[in-house]
Design a protein around this motif. Structure first.
Motif, PDB file in Angstrom:
ATOM      1  N   ALA A  91       0.827  -1.208   0.000  1.00 29.02           N
ATOM      2  CA  ALA A  91       0.000   0.000   0.000  1.00 29.02           C
ATOM      3  C   ALA A  91       0.860   1.255   0.000  1.00 29.02           C
ATOM      4  N   ALA A  92       1.991   1.200   0.714  1.00 25.68           N
ATOM      5  CA  ALA A  92       2.876   2.362   0.780  1.00 25.68           C
ATOM      6  C   ALA A  92       3.507   2.692  -0.570  1.00 25.68           C
ATOM      7  N   SER A  93       3.687   1.680  -1.414  1.00 18.26           N
ATOM      8  CA  SER A  93       4.380   1.896  -2.695  1.00 18.26           C
ATOM      9  C   SER A  93       3.659   2.917  -3.568  1.00 18.26           C
ATOM     10  N   TYR A  94       2.335   2.995  -3.461  1.00 20.63           N
ATOM     11  CA  TYR A  94       1.583   3.966  -4.263  1.00 20.63           C
ATOM     12  C   TYR A  94       1.939   5.400  -3.869  1.00 20.63           C
ATOM     13  N   ILE A 113      14.261   1.138  -5.175  1.00 21.90           N
ATOM     14  CA  ILE A 113      13.831   1.412  -6.556  1.00 21.90           C
ATOM     15  C   ILE A 113      13.545   2.901  -6.759  1.00 21.90           C
ATOM     16  N   MET A 114      12.879   3.494  -5.780  1.00 23.34           N
ATOM     17  CA  MET A 114      12.461   4.894  -5.914  1.00 23.34           C
ATOM     18  C   MET A 114      13.603   5.890  -5.714  1.00 23.34           C
ATOM     19  N   GLU A 115      14.692   5.432  -5.094  1.00 26.75           N
ATOM     20  CA  GLU A 115      15.847   6.331  -4.932  1.00 26.75           C
ATOM     21  C   GLU A 115      16.355   6.839  -6.282  1.00 26.75           C
ATOM     22  N   SER A 116      16.303   5.985  -7.315  1.00 26.77           N
ATOM     23  CA  SER A 116      16.781   6.383  -8.634  1.00 26.77           C
ATOM     24  C   SER A 116      15.866   7.430  -9.279  1.00 26.77           C
ATOM     25  N   LEU A 117      14.633   7.585  -8.713  1.00 28.23           N
ATOM     26  CA  LEU A 117      13.686   8.584  -9.229  1.00 28.23           C
ATOM     27  C   LEU A 117      13.664   9.829  -8.329  1.00 28.23           C
ATOM     28  N   GLY A 118      14.603   9.878  -7.389  1.00 24.00           N
ATOM     29  CA  GLY A 118      14.727  11.061  -6.551  1.00 24.00           C
ATOM     30  C   GLY A 118      13.880  11.062  -5.305  1.00 24.00           C
TER      31      GLY A 118
END
Length: 246
Positions: free
Chosen positions: A202-205, A237-242
């Protein structure tokens, strides 16, 4: 608020029951699977209807077996099409008498008797649902000889197996997960206080929303970066998107 993790909640309820139902469990999931587990794990009814909850079916089959409770486990018509044979075969090797009431290898099935531990080793495919493996892991400390699970072939759901092992350790059990073996000696569970994490799926959204925004600061309660859940990898994963989490 984020929903609590169903996977962790269901495991915590089984372990708590095996520890004598005296633990303090907080933030349990309100998902139907977990609410069924909460209601059924201590039920005195001879027939246990898990409806369509697959995790509940698998975990309770193992739990009622080693606690020597004579139960019939059943569910919806769809549940009766979901195989249970791999788990039943393993429980029979350990020493439980179980018979199928309709189709061989599928619910409904009747747990008749636990005649005492006949084997402390069980071979099971590693590429099957981790719920079979977790069900056997959680009951293992209560067995007089403990249990060694030998996982054959590729292991498909390692994060869920590691989640189960971590929860077992929290409640005092000993568990070693090495390559293709899970080794669990006889060692009584101890009651403990435990708060269920929020669900990382749920947090991933919310991580995705933050990645799309020009600027965002989002507070996600009851999450830990050192999580038991495999989906916590979304942080990397999201680190690469800032998107940074701390």
């Amino acid at each position: 608020l984020l929903p609590a993790s169903k996977s962790i909640s269901n495991r915590a309820l089984i372990i708590n029951a095996l520890a004598g139902n005296s633990s303090q469990l907080h933030n349990l999931s309100d998902a139907n699977d977990t609410q069924l587990m909460l209601r059924l794990v201590n039920s005195a009814a001879p027939v246990i209807d898990v409806e369509d909850a697959g995790t509940t079916m698998r975990f309770l089959t193992a739990y009622f077996s080693v606690t020597n409770q004579h139960k019939v486990l059943t569910g919806t018509s769809r549940m009766k099409e979901r195989p249970i044979g791999i788990l039943v075969d393993a429980l029979r090797v350990i020493g439980t008498e179980i018979r199928y009431l309709e189709k061989e290898g599928y619910p409904p099935h009747e747990i008749q008797n636990f005649t005492g531990q006949k084997s402390n080793k069980v071979r099971i495919r590693g590429d099957v649902s981790s719920q079979y493996i977790s069900a056997l892991m959680m009951i293992a400390p209560t067995l007089p000889q403990g249990l060694t699970l030998i996982l054959e072939g590729k292991i498909g759901s390692r994060p869920y197996i590691e989640m189960t092992a971590s929860l077992m350790r929290h409640f005092g059990a000993l568990c070693a997960f090495n390559e293709d073996k899970v080794i669990i000696p006889h060692h009584a569970y101890k009651p403990a206080s435990f708060t269920v994490e929020s669900d990382w799926s749920a947090a991933s959204y919310w991580f995705a929303f933050a990645a799309l925004a020009s600027e965002a600061e989002i507070l996600l309660p009851r999450l830990t970066l050192h999580s038991l859940q495999g989906d916590s990898k979304i942080v990397t994963i999201m680190e690469s998107l800032g998107v940074a989490a701390h």
